[in-house]
Design a protein around this motif. Sequence first.
Motif, PDB file in Angstrom:
ATOM      1  N   ASN A  65       0.837  -1.193   0.000  1.00 37.24           N
ATOM      2  CA  ASN A  65       0.000   0.000   0.000  1.00 37.24           C
ATOM      3  C   ASN A  65       0.880   1.253   0.000  1.00 37.24           C
ATOM      4  OD1 ASN A  65      -2.831  -1.276   0.803  1.00 37.24           O
ATOM      5  ND2 ASN A  65      -1.295  -2.200   2.137  1.00 37.24           N
ATOM      6  N   VAL A  66       0.293   2.362  -0.398  1.00 35.73           N
ATOM      7  CA  VAL A  66       1.009   3.642  -0.425  1.00 35.73           C
ATOM      8  C   VAL A  66       0.102   4.720   0.145  1.00 35.73           C
ATOM      9  CG1 VAL A  66       2.153   5.373  -1.872  1.00 35.73           C
ATOM     10  CG2 VAL A  66       2.300   2.947  -2.493  1.00 35.73           C
ATOM     11  N   VAL A  67       0.669   5.629   0.948  1.00 36.36           N
ATOM     12  CA  VAL A  67      -0.059   6.808   1.410  1.00 36.36           C
ATOM     13  C   VAL A  67       0.734   8.051   1.030  1.00 36.36           C
ATOM     14  CG1 VAL A  67      -1.237   5.643   3.317  1.00 36.36           C
ATOM     15  CG2 VAL A  67       1.001   6.722   3.714  1.00 36.36           C
ATOM     16  N   GLY A  68       0.069   9.196   1.049  1.00 39.26           N
ATOM     17  CA  GLY A  68       0.754  10.443   0.728  1.00 39.26           C
ATOM     18  C   GLY A  68       0.719  10.829  -0.735  1.00 39.26           C
ATOM     19  N   PHE A  69      -0.205  10.242  -1.493  1.00 39.95           N
ATOM     20  CA  PHE A  69      -0.355  10.628  -2.896  1.00 39.95           C
ATOM     21  C   PHE A  69      -0.767  12.095  -2.992  1.00 39.95           C
ATOM     22  CE2 PHE A  69      -1.299   5.989  -3.455  1.00 39.95           C
ATOM     23  CZ  PHE A  69      -0.307   5.718  -4.406  1.00 39.95           C
ATOM     24  N   PRO A  70      -0.474  12.759  -4.111  1.00 39.70           N
ATOM     25  CA  PRO A  70      -0.913  14.147  -4.267  1.00 39.70           C
ATOM     26  C   PRO A  70      -2.428  14.267  -4.181  1.00 39.70           C
ATOM     27  CG  PRO A  70      -0.146  13.232  -6.369  1.00 39.70           C
ATOM     28  CD  PRO A  70       0.271  12.279  -5.294  1.00 39.70           C
ATOM     29  N   ASP A  71      -2.887  15.232  -3.377  1.00 45.51           N
ATOM     30  CA  ASP A  71      -4.308  15.528  -3.142  1.00 45.51           C
ATOM     31  C   ASP A  71      -5.000  14.494  -2.265  1.00 45.51           C
ATOM     32  OD1 ASP A  71      -4.032  17.778  -4.770  1.00 45.51           O
ATOM     33  OD2 ASP A  71      -4.675  16.688  -6.572  1.00 45.51           O
ATOM     34  N   GLU A  72      -4.301  13.479  -1.818  1.00 44.06           N
ATOM     35  CA  GLU A  72      -4.926  12.454  -0.977  1.00 44.06           C
ATOM     36  C   GLU A  72      -5.177  13.012   0.418  1.00 44.06           C
ATOM     37  OE1 GLU A  72      -4.275   7.702  -0.135  1.00 44.06           O
ATOM     38  OE2 GLU A  72      -2.534   9.017   0.070  1.00 44.06           O
ATOM     39  N   THR A  73      -6.374  12.788   0.926  1.00 43.22           N
ATOM     40  CA  THR A  73      -6.745  13.247   2.261  1.00 43.22           C
ATOM     41  C   THR A  73      -6.587  12.114   3.271  1.00 43.22           C
ATOM     42  OG1 THR A  73      -9.051  12.587   1.995  1.00 43.22           O
ATOM     43  CG2 THR A  73      -8.441  14.820   1.262  1.00 43.22           C
ATOM     44  N   ARG A  74      -6.680  12.469   4.532  1.00 47.61           N
ATOM     45  CA  ARG A  74      -6.640  11.457   5.587  1.00 47.61           C
ATOM     46  C   ARG A  74      -7.773  10.439   5.391  1.00 47.61           C
ATOM     47  NH1 ARG A  74      -4.660  10.835  10.851  1.00 47.61           N
ATOM     48  NH2 ARG A  74      -6.014   9.596  12.206  1.00 47.61           N
ATOM     49  N   GLU A  75      -8.939  10.939   5.029  1.00 50.78           N
ATOM     50  CA  GLU A  75     -10.090  10.047   4.826  1.00 50.78           C
ATOM     51  C   GLU A  75      -9.818   9.052   3.697  1.00 50.78           C
ATOM     52  OE1 GLU A  75     -10.277  13.401   5.124  1.00 50.78           O
ATOM     53  OE2 GLU A  75     -11.046  13.329   7.191  1.00 50.78           O
ATOM     54  N   GLN A 120       1.978  20.292   0.532  1.00 51.84           N
ATOM     55  CA  GLN A 120       0.541  20.403   0.324  1.00 51.84           C
ATOM     56  C   GLN A 120      -0.100  21.117   1.512  1.00 51.84           C
ATOM     57  OE1 GLN A 120      -1.150  16.758  -1.901  1.00 51.84           O
ATOM     58  NE2 GLN A 120       0.318  15.846  -0.495  1.00 51.84           N
ATOM     59  N   LYS A 121      -1.089  21.941   1.270  1.00 53.80           N
ATOM     60  CA  LYS A 121      -1.701  22.731   2.326  1.00 53.80           C
ATOM     61  C   LYS A 121      -2.658  21.928   3.191  1.00 53.80           C
ATOM     62  CE  LYS A 121      -1.377  27.185  -0.082  1.00 53.80           C
ATOM     63  NZ  LYS A 121      -2.123  28.355  -0.652  1.00 53.80           N
ATOM     64  N   HIS A 122      -3.240  20.858   2.609  1.00 58.34           N
ATOM     65  CA  HIS A 122      -4.298  20.157   3.337  1.00 58.34           C
ATOM     66  C   HIS A 122      -3.783  19.090   4.289  1.00 58.34           C
ATOM     67  CE1 HIS A 122      -3.516  17.194   0.175  1.00 58.34           C
ATOM     68  NE2 HIS A 122      -4.158  16.311   0.919  1.00 58.34           N
ATOM     69  N   ILE A 123      -2.490  18.768   4.223  1.00 55.72           N
ATOM     70  CA  ILE A 123      -1.947  17.724   5.085  1.00 55.72           C
ATOM     71  C   ILE A 123      -0.447  17.939   5.270  1.00 55.72           C
ATOM     72  CG2 ILE A 123      -1.383  16.056   3.244  1.00 55.72           C
ATOM     73  CD1 ILE A 123      -2.679  13.894   5.149  1.00 55.72           C
ATOM     74  N   THR A 124       0.061  17.564   6.436  1.00 56.83           N
ATOM     75  CA  THR A 124       1.480  17.781   6.729  1.00 56.83           C
ATOM     76  C   THR A 124       2.297  16.515   6.497  1.00 56.83           C
ATOM     77  OG1 THR A 124       1.316  17.128   9.062  1.00 56.83           O
ATOM     78  CG2 THR A 124       0.839  19.437   8.513  1.00 56.83           C
ATOM     79  N   HIS A 125       3.602  16.696   6.426  1.00 54.84           N
ATOM     80  CA  HIS A 125       4.522  15.561   6.286  1.00 54.84           C
ATOM     81  C   HIS A 125       4.345  14.619   7.478  1.00 54.84           C
ATOM     82  CE1 HIS A 125       7.449  18.010   3.582  1.00 54.84           C
ATOM     83  NE2 HIS A 125       6.306  18.628   3.671  1.00 54.84           N
TER      84      HIS A 125
END
Length: 243
Positions: free
Chosen positions: A119-129, A186-191
């Motif tokens: 699995n991968v997380v942190g894609f561009p525009d991907e939200t926590r949800e 990205q503004k909507h989520i932090t590193h």
Amino acid sequence: KPIDQIEREMKDYIKEFGVEYFYFVSETFLAMPKKRFKDFCNMYKRIKLPFWFNTRPETITEEKVKMLEEINCHRMSIGIESGHQEYAQKMLKRMATDEKIVEACRIVSRSKIELSVNNVVGFPDETREMMFDTIKLNRQFNANSHSCAIFQPYHGTTLHSYCVEKGYFGKDELAEDLTYASPLKQKHITHEEIQGIARTFSYYVKFPKDRWNEIKIAEKFTDEGNSMHKKLGIEFDEKYRSN
């Protein structure tokens, strides 16, 4: 390579180096034509050493898994990447439906072959949800390993161009290792939020939902978060690592 050449090479490795286990480097091992797969299985009956490979959910069938069991396949990894179906199809060009992914993983998990899913997380525009959509998809089947990498915008990929265009990543920047922090701005989520979900991903998949408040604490890179992460890690190893 021709099947007979593969056989000769493997026998040479066994003779020269005492090889006891093979890992086939192929992004989608089971995408080979049906006849070639049958020829491979017939050949490998003469090798019979345990082996491991990567493939995609679209390539999994009951028949193939049964044939792989018969020739001593030990483990296979299935690439899931994202459990948000719309995003996966539009941005990643991964056309398998969530239902197909679950079906494929359950076919393998019912067999003698060990299953690991990537699995991968942190894609561009991907939200926590959206990341939790991936977690929830993984919770629908049993696997021996639910790995989670952090997206990196490697040069030459479509998503690299997208990240540059959106201003998430510099054109001449270099991506890091996929276990490292997200390099996207990205503004909507932090590193740190992305790292936190990545390091607790398997906990969210395996532990019951009534433990999710504890896991959320373990996402934080604070003394309290690190302590909880360590505590849950010990419990995870005891309960789930051998499964």
